[in-house]
Enzyme design. Structure first.
Site, short mmCIF file in Angstrom:
data_model
loop_
_atom_site.label_atom_id
_atom_site.label_comp_id
_atom_site.label_asym_id
_atom_site.label_seq_id
_atom_site.Cartn_x
_atom_site.Cartn_y
_atom_site.Cartn_z
N LYS A 168 2.68 16.31 6.21
CA LYS A 168 3.38 16.86 4.60
C LYS A 168 4.20 17.57 4.21
CE LYS A 168 3.20 15.73 0.01
NZ LYS A 168 4.15 15.11 -0.29
N GLY A 211 -0.61 24.12 6.88
CA GLY A 211 -0.58 23.34 8.46
C GLY A 211 0.81 22.98 9.75
N CYS A 212 1.12 22.13 8.33
CA CYS A 212 2.23 22.00 8.60
C CYS A 212 3.30 22.90 8.50
CB CYS A 212 3.13 20.58 7.64
SG CYS A 212 1.85 18.99 7.54
N THR A 213 3.63 23.18 7.57
CA THR A 213 4.36 24.71 7.79
C THR A 213 4.31 26.30 9.07
OG1 THR A 213 4.44 24.68 5.36
CG2 THR A 213 5.49 27.08 5.75
N ALA A 228 5.59 24.35 11.87
CA ALA A 228 7.12 23.84 11.91
C ALA A 228 7.72 25.83 12.00
CB ALA A 228 7.86 23.56 10.76
#
Length: 155
Positions: free
Chosen positions: A38, A43-45, A48
């Site tokens: 998401k 974590g996803c930030t 990326a």
């Protein structure tokens, strides 16, 4: 089931600008194809941002980085603008590609079971074959691991 040294399944999805992007468009380049749960989550930030920081190193090795999540095109666009993300993000709201690549899994959190994206990364060679796979990825240092693997395979 995605197998090493086998053809990576082709797909076409919309990117963060709304343009259609297909895996076959990247033939002749290495592709880092990573699946994440998401936009705008910690974590996803971080994942990326790590790939964005290493983007120039990947480019020198003739590699394109592509992130895929179930988020919308608009969500990807806002995420990239807000966090200054430079990599290409593709939208898979029906999770068809995510499922095809084995990244849609039953997860457990706080005693509740649900289906969602399991962090997974594939390294696809310039001929379109899967060269390496990482399942159930831990974010910290992952971009560096992928880069090191690419350097070894690129020799």
């Amino acid at each position: 089931m995605i197998e090493i040294e086998k053809e990576a399944p082709d797909f076409c999805l919309k990117d963060d600008s709304g343009k259609k992007a297909c895996l076959k468009d990247f033939r002749g380049k290495w592709v880092v194809l990573y699946f994440y749960p998401k936009d705008n989550t910690p974590g996803c930030t971080k994942e990326a941002e790590e790939f964005t920081r290493k983007m120039e190193e990947f480019k020198k090795l003739n590699a394109e980085i592509i992130g895929i999540s179930p988020d919308t095109v608009e969500s990807h666009k806002k995420f990239k603008e807000k966090k200054n993300i430079k990599i290409r993000l593709l939208s898979d709201p029906d999770h068809k590609v995510i499922e095809k690549y084995g990244a849609w899994k039953l997860k457990k959190r706080f005693g509740r079971e649900y289906y969602g994206v399991m962090r997974t990364t594939y390294l696809i060679n310039p001929e379109g074959k899967v060269a390496y796979a990482w399942k159930n990825v831990k974010v910290k240092g992952h971009a560096e691991k992928v880069l090191e693997t690419l350097k070894k395979l690129n020799k």
